[in-house]
Design a protein around this motif. Structure first.
Motif, PDB file in Angstrom:
ATOM      1  N   PHE A 157      12.998  35.356 -13.270  1.00 62.89           N
ATOM      2  CA  PHE A 157      13.371  35.991 -14.544  1.00 62.89           C
ATOM      3  C   PHE A 157      12.598  35.378 -15.703  1.00 62.89           C
ATOM      4  N   TRP A 158      12.605  34.037 -15.766  1.00 60.30           N
ATOM      5  CA  TRP A 158      11.914  33.376 -16.873  1.00 60.30           C
ATOM      6  C   TRP A 158      10.414  33.619 -16.825  1.00 60.30           C
ATOM      7  N   ARG A 159       9.850  33.559 -15.650  1.00 60.50           N
ATOM      8  CA  ARG A 159       8.398  33.729 -15.560  1.00 60.50           C
ATOM      9  C   ARG A 159       7.970  35.151 -15.918  1.00 60.50           C
ATOM     10  N   VAL A 201      -4.587  34.281 -15.472  1.00 61.73           N
ATOM     11  CA  VAL A 201      -3.674  33.352 -16.144  1.00 61.73           C
ATOM     12  C   VAL A 201      -2.235  33.715 -15.823  1.00 61.73           C
ATOM     13  N   VAL A 202      -1.931  35.017 -15.896  1.00 67.99           N
ATOM     14  CA  VAL A 202      -0.575  35.488 -15.625  1.00 67.99           C
ATOM     15  C   VAL A 202      -0.212  35.279 -14.162  1.00 67.99           C
ATOM     16  N   VAL A 203      -1.137  35.599 -13.256  1.00 66.45           N
ATOM     17  CA  VAL A 203      -0.875  35.441 -11.824  1.00 66.45           C
ATOM     18  C   VAL A 203      -0.640  33.966 -11.494  1.00 66.45           C
ATOM     19  N   ALA A 204      -1.474  33.096 -12.067  1.00 69.05           N
ATOM     20  CA  ALA A 204      -1.309  31.662 -11.817  1.00 69.05           C
ATOM     21  C   ALA A 204       0.049  31.173 -12.327  1.00 69.05           C
ATOM     22  N   GLY A 205       0.475  31.685 -13.468  1.00 70.80           N
ATOM     23  CA  GLY A 205       1.776  31.297 -13.999  1.00 70.80           C
ATOM     24  C   GLY A 205       2.919  31.734 -13.094  1.00 70.80           C
ATOM     25  N   MET A 206       2.814  32.946 -12.557  1.00 68.84           N
ATOM     26  CA  MET A 206       3.864  33.441 -11.663  1.00 68.84           C
ATOM     27  C   MET A 206       3.886  32.657 -10.352  1.00 68.84           C
TER      28      MET A 206
END
Length: 222
Positions: A157-159, A201-206
């Motif tokens: 949820f947070w990510r 960047v988004v994929v790495a964060g998830m």
């Protein structure tokens, strides 16, 4: 002036003012003055400020929801019951986000409105979005859950919301960021190029490792 022209003028003006000032700070008189229509026209076509706000969102979210459902249908047909990779899901969502405002040439406005939906959304708007568009977001979240099975639900949820915040902030400030890139680094960046850079960047964060718990991060008592 034809009724359709009046409605379009009111909606065009309202979405720009809402994006610039926010919902609470934009009055119906602000809108009627800039749109050059009378208050009776707004009341006749929309009935209230709440209904006008909903109509502004519907102009974007109706076509977005239709496209996103169709795109997810294609993905599910292609993968035939297998887990759809996270990268594919995020790429599909990004493509649908870009396609809808491209028809109206107002990506920045669309992103600012989405930001307002999070930061200033009143109860009626949250209910409206959930009732009319919740199905596609629920469907997307379920596919993301399958693609990230190791993430606890709360962490996912947070990510997802960190991801949305990153995308909304970047694309709502698109003009300023492109000016900085050109002046400071000599780069001419298209929207598609920006999305290409944003995606990893988004994929790495998830996919990042789970953070340490607060208790684990504290030094042991001596």
């Amino acid at each position: 002036m034809a009724q359709t022209d009046t409605v379009t003028r009111i909606l065009d003006t309202a979405e720009v003012l809402f994006a610039e000032r926010g919902f609470a700070e934009t009055s119906l008189r602000n809108i009627t003055s800039k749109a050059k229509v009378n208050l009776a026209a707004v009341n006749y076509h929309f009935g209230s400020k709440k209904s006008l706000i909903q109509a502004v969102f519907a102009r974007y979210l109706d076509p977005f929801t239709e496209r996103f459902h169709a795109a997810l249908d294609e993905l599910e047909a292609r993968y035939q019951g297998e887990v759809i990779p996270l990268e594919e899901l995020l790429e599909t969502m990004a493509r649908c986000v870009l396609e809808v405002p491209a028809e109206r040439n107002s990506l920045k406005v669309f992103m600012k409105l989405l930001g307002l939906a999070y930061s200033q959304a009143q109860g009626h708007l949250r209910r409206y979005i959930q009732e009319h568009y919740g199905s596609v977001f629920t469907r997307f979240a379920a596919l993301v859950r399958q693609a990230t099975p190791d993430l606890p639900d709360a962490e996912r949820f947070w990510r997802l919301h960190f991801m949305l915040g990153t995308v909304i902030f970047t694309l709502s400030g698109l003009d300023a960021l492109r000016d900085i890139a050109e002046q400071d680094y000599g780069e001419h960046v298209s929207v598609r190029e920006l999305i290409r850079r944003l995606r990893p960047v988004v994929v790495a964060g998830m996919n990042a490792p789970l953070p340490q718990s607060t208790d684990d991060a504290l030094p042991a008592a001596g």
